[in-house]
Design an enzyme around this catalytic site. Sequence first.
Site, PDB file in Angstrom:
ATOM      1  N   GLY A 112       0.807  -1.215   0.000  1.00 40.14           N
ATOM      2  CA  GLY A 112       0.000   0.000   0.000  1.00 40.14           C
ATOM      3  C   GLY A 112       0.842   1.268   0.000  1.00 40.14           C
ATOM      4  O   GLY A 112       0.315   2.377  -0.092  1.00 40.14           O
ATOM      5  N   SER A 141       2.293  -5.582  -3.423  1.00 34.40           N
ATOM      6  CA  SER A 141       0.923  -5.911  -3.006  1.00 34.40           C
ATOM      7  C   SER A 141       0.550  -7.355  -3.349  1.00 34.40           C
ATOM      8  O   SER A 141       1.294  -8.055  -4.056  1.00 34.40           O
ATOM      9  CB  SER A 141      -0.058  -4.975  -3.704  1.00 34.40           C
ATOM     10  OG  SER A 141      -0.151  -5.354  -5.070  1.00 34.40           O
ATOM     11  N   CYS A 142      -0.613  -7.766  -2.905  1.00 34.79           N
ATOM     12  CA  CYS A 142      -1.085  -9.137  -3.163  1.00 34.79           C
ATOM     13  C   CYS A 142      -1.223  -9.400  -4.663  1.00 34.79           C
ATOM     14  O   CYS A 142      -0.749 -10.420  -5.174  1.00 34.79           O
ATOM     15  CB  CYS A 142      -2.403  -9.377  -2.447  1.00 34.79           C
ATOM     16  SG  CYS A 142      -3.606  -8.058  -2.658  1.00 34.79           S
ATOM     17  N   HIS A 222      -8.902 -12.520  -5.147  1.00 35.81           N
ATOM     18  CA  HIS A 222      -8.830 -11.855  -6.454  1.00 35.81           C
ATOM     19  C   HIS A 222      -8.727 -12.941  -7.534  1.00 35.81           C
ATOM     20  O   HIS A 222      -8.229 -14.042  -7.268  1.00 35.81           O
ATOM     21  CB  HIS A 222      -7.567 -11.011  -6.588  1.00 35.81           C
ATOM     22  CG  HIS A 222      -7.386  -9.949  -5.552  1.00 35.81           C
ATOM     23  ND1 HIS A 222      -8.263  -8.905  -5.390  1.00 35.81           N
ATOM     24  CD2 HIS A 222      -6.392  -9.741  -4.648  1.00 35.81           C
ATOM     25  CE1 HIS A 222      -7.810  -8.102  -4.429  1.00 35.81           C
ATOM     26  NE2 HIS A 222      -6.693  -8.603  -3.956  1.00 35.81           N
TER      27      HIS A 222
HETATM   28  P1  NAD Z   1      -5.577  -3.500   8.312  1.00 39.74           P
HETATM   29  O1  NAD Z   1      -6.437  -2.300   8.361  1.00 39.74           O
HETATM   30  O2  NAD Z   1      -6.198  -4.835   8.444  1.00 39.74           O
HETATM   31  O3  NAD Z   1      -4.451  -3.396   9.429  1.00 39.74           O
HETATM   32  C1  NAD Z   1      -3.715  -2.222   9.638  1.00 39.74           C
HETATM   33  C2  NAD Z   1      -3.385  -2.116  11.119  1.00 39.74           C
HETATM   34  O4  NAD Z   1      -2.568  -0.971  11.323  1.00 39.74           O
HETATM   35  C3  NAD Z   1      -4.621  -1.960  11.991  1.00 39.74           C
HETATM   36  O5  NAD Z   1      -4.513  -2.829  13.089  1.00 39.74           O
HETATM   37  C4  NAD Z   1      -4.569  -0.507  12.421  1.00 39.74           C
HETATM   38  O6  NAD Z   1      -5.120  -0.308  13.702  1.00 39.74           O
HETATM   39  C5  NAD Z   1      -3.071  -0.259  12.450  1.00 39.74           C
HETATM   40  N1  NAD Z   1      -2.701   1.169  12.345  1.00 39.74           N
HETATM   41  C6  NAD Z   1      -3.472   2.240  12.001  1.00 39.74           C
HETATM   42  N2  NAD Z   1      -2.738   3.369  12.045  1.00 39.74           N
HETATM   43  C7  NAD Z   1      -1.485   3.020  12.429  1.00 39.74           C
HETATM   44  C8  NAD Z   1      -0.286   3.734  12.660  1.00 39.74           C
HETATM   45  N3  NAD Z   1      -0.232   5.069  12.524  1.00 39.74           N
HETATM   46  N4  NAD Z   1       0.822   3.043  13.027  1.00 39.74           N
HETATM   47  C9  NAD Z   1       0.782   1.692  13.174  1.00 39.74           C
HETATM   48  N5  NAD Z   1      -0.341   0.965  12.978  1.00 39.74           N
HETATM   49  C10 NAD Z   1      -1.445   1.605  12.606  1.00 39.74           C
HETATM   50  O7  NAD Z   1      -4.731  -3.369   6.966  1.00 39.74           O
HETATM   51  P2  NAD Z   1      -4.034  -4.542   6.145  1.00 39.74           P
HETATM   52  O8  NAD Z   1      -5.019  -5.102   5.203  1.00 39.74           O
HETATM   53  O9  NAD Z   1      -3.328  -5.452   7.087  1.00 39.74           O
HETATM   54  O10 NAD Z   1      -3.012  -3.700   5.261  1.00 39.74           O
HETATM   55  C11 NAD Z   1      -1.735  -3.336   5.758  1.00 39.74           C
HETATM   56  C12 NAD Z   1      -0.809  -3.085   4.574  1.00 39.74           C
HETATM   57  O11 NAD Z   1      -0.699  -4.308   3.828  1.00 39.74           O
HETATM   58  C13 NAD Z   1      -1.300  -2.028   3.570  1.00 39.74           C
HETATM   59  O12 NAD Z   1      -0.154  -1.404   3.002  1.00 39.74           O
HETATM   60  C14 NAD Z   1      -1.971  -2.857   2.503  1.00 39.74           C
HETATM   61  O13 NAD Z   1      -2.025  -2.237   1.248  1.00 39.74           O
HETATM   62  C15 NAD Z   1      -1.046  -4.073   2.473  1.00 39.74           C
HETATM   63  N6  NAD Z   1      -1.684  -5.282   1.950  1.00 39.74           N
HETATM   64  C16 NAD Z   1      -2.946  -5.623   2.304  1.00 39.74           C
HETATM   65  C17 NAD Z   1      -3.516  -6.766   1.761  1.00 39.74           C
HETATM   66  C18 NAD Z   1      -4.923  -7.150   2.075  1.00 39.74           C
HETATM   67  O14 NAD Z   1      -5.591  -7.656   1.198  1.00 39.74           O
HETATM   68  N7  NAD Z   1      -5.399  -6.968   3.274  1.00 39.74           N
HETATM   69  C19 NAD Z   1      -2.779  -7.571   0.901  1.00 39.74           C
HETATM   70  C20 NAD Z   1      -1.453  -7.224   0.603  1.00 39.74           C
HETATM   71  C21 NAD Z   1      -0.913  -6.067   1.128  1.00 39.74           C
END
Ligand code: NAD
Length: 340
Positions: A112, A141-142, A222
């Site tokens: 992200g 990313s995924c 996806h």
């Molecule tokens: P998520 O919302 O499930 O988790 C994010 C976590 O970070 C939450 O627990 C939130 O409380 C916490 N958070 C919020 N603000 C914060 C801060 N300032 N400092 C530290 N932590 C904080 O999100 P996710 O789906 O786990 O995504 C995380 C990253 O992984 C993003 O960059 C996303 O693009 C990437 N990603 C997500 C996926 C997916 O499908 N979920 C797949 C691949 C990559």
Amino acid sequence: MMKVKVAINGYGTIGKRVADAVSLQDDMEVVGVTKTRPDYEAKLGSKRYPLYVAKPENVELFEKAGIEIHGTIEDLLPKADIIVDCSPNKVGAENKAKYYEKAGLKAIFQGGEKKDVAEVSFNALANYDMAKGKRYVRVVSCNTTGLTRFIYQLKTNFKIGRIRATMLRRVVDPKEDKKGLVNGIMPDPVAIPSHHGPDVKTVLPDVDIVTTAFKLPTTLMHIHSLCIELKENASPEDVISVLEQEPRIMLVSAGDGFTSTAKVIEFARELRLRYDLFENIVWEESIGIDGNDLFVTQAVHQEAIVVPENVDAIRAMFKLAEKDESIKKTNETLRIQKVF
Ligand code: NAD
């Protein structure tokens, strides 16, 4: 064996999976995870790992909720050799400027974030060696991980030309209840290309790829529909035998009842904790060749596919192992193996 001390900032969908995967390795350990708010994930997380507060101003909320905390992110940083940032999109770059640069720590960012947050955009199969010794690495990313793995495996075995890919994207993860797309299909973006093609090129700069993407009202996985120009003669059987060699690619058959992502996920519920599929799921019957064009359909479990890549990125950054050794170790611990 000396273990690399890993902190996870953002114990959400990706963060909790990375924490569990790291804790299975014998050359690294989780020294702490962070949450911003005292919700159910924080309550559960605090029973598994030392919990720290990601936003120091929220400490009182955790104390009021009676959740055991070990301090704030500022207390966690000195305990770690590396931080895996799993915070929401674009927040990783803010955390880098606010905390990681000052602390002199290595850090991994997720897909992200923009590519310039790190020195290298990473996929273990495609460019493990590029991350060796680096301070900042971004695990793509995924969707980009799924595309990159598949293309890498193909291009190391066949001469390939132009790639056209359409991504049918799950609109949100299953836990999301604040946004979604209940009834519609959304071109995302409407104008071509989608960002996925350029993102693949951050890892594999020499591939000729253009992508389009659509959001669909589903949360499970996806789907990628790929058309790849072959610059040499090959049969579908040749392609299948090359895919069979890579443990991070799983071939499934509609003949076995894998008729949709619903069935793939039902199978994963039998196979794995949290039904995590770390592999690309490729439908065997979708592999077809028409003239010079190879057609393939694959599914990507967005919540899980980047998890092994984070573990391998840590090994590369600390030069703990060569590529093949790291991937083998990660695969064994996460039980990534040929099922069929
Ligand atoms: P998520 O919302 O499930 O988790 C994010 C976590 O970070 C939450 O627990 C939130 O409380 C916490 N958070 C919020 N603000 C914060 C801060 N300032 N400092 C530290 N932590 C904080 O999100 P996710 O789906 O786990 O995504 C995380 C990253 O992984 C993003 O960059 C996303 O693009 C990437 N990603 C997500 C996926 C997916 O499908 N979920 C797949 C691949 C990559």
